[in-house]
Design a protein around this motif. Structure first.
Motif, PDB file in Angstrom:
ATOM      1  N   GLY A 241       0.809  -1.207   0.000  1.00  0.00           N
ATOM      2  CA  GLY A 241       0.000   0.000   0.000  1.00  0.00           C
ATOM      3  C   GLY A 241       0.838   1.250   0.000  1.00  0.00           C
ATOM      4  N   GLU A 242       0.184   2.379  -0.176  1.00  0.00           N
ATOM      5  CA  GLU A 242       0.903   3.643  -0.148  1.00  0.00           C
ATOM      6  C   GLU A 242       0.115   4.656   0.678  1.00  0.00           C
ATOM      7  OE1 GLU A 242       1.318   5.678  -3.801  1.00  0.00           O
ATOM      8  OE2 GLU A 242      -0.718   5.392  -4.448  1.00  0.00           O
ATOM      9  N   ILE A 243       0.838   5.670   1.147  1.00  0.00           N
ATOM     10  CA  ILE A 243       0.211   6.710   1.942  1.00  0.00           C
ATOM     11  C   ILE A 243       0.066   7.938   1.062  1.00  0.00           C
ATOM     12  CG2 ILE A 243       0.487   8.196   3.956  1.00  0.00           C
ATOM     13  CD1 ILE A 243       2.111   5.858   5.194  1.00  0.00           C
ATOM     14  N   VAL A 244      -1.142   8.432   0.953  1.00  0.00           N
ATOM     15  CA  VAL A 244      -1.387   9.622   0.147  1.00  0.00           C
ATOM     16  C   VAL A 244      -1.893  10.730   1.067  1.00  0.00           C
ATOM     17  CG1 VAL A 244      -2.664  10.586  -1.786  1.00  0.00           C
ATOM     18  CG2 VAL A 244      -1.983   8.188  -1.834  1.00  0.00           C
ATOM     19  N   LEU A 245      -1.135  11.824   1.120  1.00  0.00           N
ATOM     20  CA  LEU A 245      -1.511  12.956   1.964  1.00  0.00           C
ATOM     21  C   LEU A 245      -1.858  14.134   1.071  1.00  0.00           C
ATOM     22  CD1 LEU A 245       1.091  13.161   4.859  1.00  0.00           C
ATOM     23  CD2 LEU A 245      -1.373  12.988   5.107  1.00  0.00           C
ATOM     24  N   SER A 246      -3.053  14.652   1.181  1.00  0.00           N
ATOM     25  CA  SER A 246      -3.516  15.777   0.373  1.00  0.00           C
ATOM     26  C   SER A 246      -3.186  15.558  -1.105  1.00  0.00           C
ATOM     27  CB  SER A 246      -2.870  17.092   0.830  1.00  0.00           C
ATOM     28  OG  SER A 246      -2.829  17.158   2.219  1.00  0.00           O
ATOM     29  N   GLY A 247      -3.394  14.329  -1.589  1.00  0.00           N
ATOM     30  CA  GLY A 247      -3.173  14.036  -2.991  1.00  0.00           C
ATOM     31  C   GLY A 247      -1.748  13.694  -3.379  1.00  0.00           C
ATOM     32  N   GLU A 248      -0.792  13.841  -2.419  1.00  0.00           N
ATOM     33  CA  GLU A 248       0.604  13.543  -2.730  1.00  0.00           C
ATOM     34  C   GLU A 248       1.018  12.244  -2.061  1.00  0.00           C
ATOM     35  OE1 GLU A 248       3.172  15.975  -3.953  1.00  0.00           O
ATOM     36  OE2 GLU A 248       1.438  17.049  -4.780  1.00  0.00           O
ATOM     37  N   PRO A 249       1.660  11.324  -2.803  1.00  0.00           N
ATOM     38  CA  PRO A 249       2.165  10.137  -2.125  1.00  0.00           C
ATOM     39  C   PRO A 249       3.307  10.512  -1.174  1.00  0.00           C
ATOM     40  CG  PRO A 249       2.815  10.110  -4.431  1.00  0.00           C
ATOM     41  CD  PRO A 249       1.941  11.302  -4.240  1.00  0.00           C
ATOM     42  N   ALA A 250       3.336   9.920   0.025  1.00  0.00           N
ATOM     43  CA  ALA A 250       4.353  10.265   1.019  1.00  0.00           C
ATOM     44  C   ALA A 250       5.206   9.047   1.336  1.00  0.00           C
ATOM     45  CB  ALA A 250       3.675  10.786   2.284  1.00  0.00           C
ATOM     46  N   GLN A 251       6.526   9.262   1.423  1.00  0.00           N
ATOM     47  CA  GLN A 251       7.454   8.208   1.846  1.00  0.00           C
ATOM     48  C   GLN A 251       7.728   8.396   3.328  1.00  0.00           C
ATOM     49  OE1 GLN A 251       9.013   5.607   0.449  1.00  0.00           O
ATOM     50  NE2 GLN A 251       7.913   5.833  -1.480  1.00  0.00           N
ATOM     51  N   ILE A 252       7.337   7.432   4.136  1.00  0.00           N
ATOM     52  CA  ILE A 252       7.540   7.595   5.572  1.00  0.00           C
ATOM     53  C   ILE A 252       8.336   6.426   6.113  1.00  0.00           C
ATOM     54  CG2 ILE A 252       6.376   7.697   7.803  1.00  0.00           C
ATOM     55  CD1 ILE A 252       4.154   9.248   6.404  1.00  0.00           C
ATOM     56  N   GLY A 253       9.573   6.692   6.528  1.00  0.00           N
ATOM     57  CA  GLY A 253      10.448   5.625   6.989  1.00  0.00           C
ATOM     58  C   GLY A 253      10.718   5.679   8.475  1.00  0.00           C
ATOM     59  N   SER A 254      10.319   6.752   9.151  1.00  0.00           N
ATOM     60  CA  SER A 254      10.588   6.874  10.585  1.00  0.00           C
ATOM     61  C   SER A 254       9.560   7.823  11.180  1.00  0.00           C
ATOM     62  CB  SER A 254      11.991   7.434  10.800  1.00  0.00           C
ATOM     63  OG  SER A 254      12.010   8.796  10.448  1.00  0.00           O
ATOM     64  N   PRO A 255       9.396   7.802  12.504  1.00  0.00           N
ATOM     65  CA  PRO A 255       8.477   8.743  13.130  1.00  0.00           C
ATOM     66  C   PRO A 255       8.828  10.190  12.784  1.00  0.00           C
ATOM     67  CG  PRO A 255       9.026   7.043  14.693  1.00  0.00           C
ATOM     68  CD  PRO A 255       9.894   6.805  13.478  1.00  0.00           C
ATOM     69  N   ALA A 256      10.144  10.491  12.657  1.00  0.00           N
ATOM     70  CA  ALA A 256      10.529  11.867  12.329  1.00  0.00           C
ATOM     71  C   ALA A 256       9.979  12.253  10.957  1.00  0.00           C
ATOM     72  CB  ALA A 256      12.052  12.002  12.368  1.00  0.00           C
ATOM     73  N   ASP A 257      10.016  11.311   9.978  1.00  0.00           N
ATOM     74  CA  ASP A 257       9.433  11.566   8.651  1.00  0.00           C
ATOM     75  C   ASP A 257       7.954  11.860   8.785  1.00  0.00           C
ATOM     76  OD1 ASP A 257      11.807  11.068   7.468  1.00  0.00           O
ATOM     77  OD2 ASP A 257      11.272   9.107   6.641  1.00  0.00           O
ATOM     78  N   ALA A 258       7.279  11.041   9.580  1.00  0.00           N
ATOM     79  CA  ALA A 258       5.838  11.190   9.735  1.00  0.00           C
ATOM     80  C   ALA A 258       5.507  12.573  10.279  1.00  0.00           C
ATOM     81  CB  ALA A 258       5.296  10.104  10.661  1.00  0.00           C
ATOM     82  N   ILE A 259       6.292  13.024  11.270  1.00  0.00           N
ATOM     83  CA  ILE A 259       6.047  14.342  11.855  1.00  0.00           C
ATOM     84  C   ILE A 259       6.267  15.423  10.806  1.00  0.00           C
ATOM     85  CG2 ILE A 259       6.866  15.994  13.582  1.00  0.00           C
ATOM     86  CD1 ILE A 259       7.598  13.458  15.287  1.00  0.00           C
TER      87      ILE A 259
END
Lengths: 198, 315
Positions: free
Chosen positions: A10-28
């Motif tokens: 699966g992939e994460i799409v935020l406001s229409g943009e795909p997001a690469q999240i590899g760590s909590p810091a990325d998520a923040i």
């Protein structure tokens, strides 16, 4: 989703943009906040003051070139302590001196201070007294009304029914079904969770 | 965060010791003795600053004595190659950083327990050094190596300033820098710190590397005091350092403690040994007394922790 375990698919799409999240810091950095289930284990840092707990995920907001501005930090913390009505004499008290409900509010305040677009709350009212529980619920409602996307993970059915616009029922790690607010009843959710036909 | 209880009780112990000595053995306070005492404990102090940070993150480094020995030999060997003392010193510090970085990488990124990692590097470095030097000491050092090329009077002032500057800088950084906050958060609750977006592995790695650097600096500043550099320096140094940090009130479980406490711990443990000699007590009691002080500190810590838990659970 918060970058703690690598995704299976699966992939994460935020406001229409795909997001690469590899760590909590990325998520923040992407504007995602996560209030974990077990606040003692993963939420508040009991030995640190309340102010330090609240600023922990937004240290760059209260510091310049890595240097923390104590007055600014206290002001930020005080703002959220007032807004969430955390019962404490001072923001410099250790977080460990607070009651469970107030610790949970501090954990929540840390994420509100990061100004997230998406806030994931994992069992936000587990082990919290009734008064704090309804306070936390009304805070969530306010946040959602102000445009924040809130993902609440809960195993408490009345809470799920009372709070949700959309209910995703999970069973053994996969999504068993999706219900709108109008469709969602205790019976339908349980049927999905237990794997019966609706 | 707890207030200054432990710092005050250690300071009171030092004061008590000073009073007893002032009455019974005023000779203890001669400039010469105090300078000797300071120079002998300077390596303990510098390394204890790094060790405080390592223990604050919830880790431990028992390889500091071996790193100290290796760095001393590196400084001497480079000086004999004809390098100016500053370059030789810098080389030794780089060697310290490299060894600390290996410890840090294995703990933070390979996720091995620090006690196992640093026990292994302690033995490996110690025996590697023995093999490399065949047990020989480094002697015939160039004349500018002695006292860093300074006079014997200027040198102690220089290293006193160095030690104070490092202690003040690290104390200030732990309190005021975002990185210092991250060190406390990592040791107090690593998973909460990670979820809060703190790169706990990076800070764990960094405190080990800094400790290696301080071991290197301590080795350089110490080796210039003598005209030979022993290949077995720093035996048991890790115990002195850890003891001083623990007596100074840093919780061995991480997350709580201060540089001020560590400085006082170094002073108390460093002052008490020679004091026995001055008071006419057999020096054989020194280690027993130090052990008793450490035990008292650990017991005080356990009692404090239990009392605090009760407060939390009642709240």
């Amino acid at each position: 989703m918060f970058g703690l375990t690598p995704p299976d698919a699966g992939e994460i799409v935020l406001s229409g943009e795909p997001a690469q999240i590899g760590s909590p810091a990325d998520a923040i950095a992407h504007g995602i906040g996560y209030v974990p289930e077990d606040r003692r284990q993963h939420g508040v840092v009991l030995e640190l003051p309340i102010a330090a707990n609240i600023s922990l995920s937004s240290l760059d907001r209260v510091s310049r070139h890595g240097l923390i501005d104590g007055a600014e930090e206290d002001a930020l913390a005080q703002q959220y302590v007032d807004r969430l009505r955390v019962k404490t004499p001072s923001v410099s008290a250790a977080a460990g001196t607070l009651s469970g409900g107030n610790q949970q509010k501090v954990a929540l305040a840390r994420w509100l201070a990061t100004d997230p677009k998406v806030l994931i709350l994992d069992e936000p009212t587990q082990g919290v007294d009734v008064g704090s529980k309804s306070e936390i619920h009304s805070i969530m409602m306010d946040l959602a009304a102000s445009g924040m996307a809130i993902v609440m993970i809960s195993s408490e059915l009345p809470e799920v029914l009372g709070m949700s616009d959309r209910v995703m029922v999970m069973k053994s790690g996969t999504i068993a079904g999706e219900l709108s607010r109008a469709e969602a009843t205790q019976e339908k959710i349980l049927n999905l969770a237990l794997g019966h036909a609706v | 965060m707890r207030r200054y209880g432990r710092e005050l009780s250690v300071a009171a112990s030092i004061l008590l010791l000073a009073l007893v000595l002032a009455f019974l053995a005023p000779g203890y306070f001669s400039g010469e003795n105090l300078a000797d005492l300071f120079l002998a404990n300077m390596p303990v102090l510098l390394i204890a600053l790094g060790m405080t940070m390592v223990i604050l993150t919830g880790q431990i480094d028992i390889s500091v004595g071996s790193m100290f020995a290796v760095c001393g030999i590196v400084a001497g060997a480079l000086a004999k190659l004809g390098l100016p003392i500053l370059a030789a010193g810098a080389g030794a510090i780089v060697a310290g950083i490299a060894m600390g970085a290996v410890n840090g990488a294995l703990v933070a990124y390979v996720r091995m327990p620090s006690i196992v990692v640093t026990l292994a590097t302690m033995v490996a470095l110690r025996d590697g050094l023995r093999w490399a030097t065949q047990g020989a000491w480094v002697s015939d050092l160039p004349p500018d190596f002695q006292w860093l090329g300074l006079s014997q009077e200027v040198y102690p002032i220089l290293i006193a300033c160095t030690a104070i500057a490092f202690a003040a800088a690290i104390a200030w950084g732990l309190r005021n820098l975002a990185g210092g906050r991250a060190v406390y958060a990592t040791g107090s609750n690593a998973s909460a710190a990670l979820l809060a977006g703190i790169d706990t592995s990076f800070y764990t790695f960094t405190v080990f590397a800094i400790t290696g650097a301080l071991a290197g600096l301590a080795a350089v500043l110490n080796s210039v005091r003598f005209n030979q550099i022993p290949s077995n320096a720093g035996l048991g140094l890790e115990m002195k350092v850890i003891a001083a940090v623990v007596v100074g009130g840093t919780a061995i479980t991480g997350g709580s403690g201060s540089i001020a406490g560590t400085v006082l711990g170094v002073i108390l443990l460093g002052a008490i040994g020679p004091a026995l000699t001055f008071l006419g007590v057999s020096a054989y009691w020194e280690r027993a007394l130090q052990g008793a002080i450490i035990l008292a500190a650990v017991v005080a810590e356990a009692i404090r922790e239990r009392a605090e838990k009760q407060v939390v659970s009642r709240a």
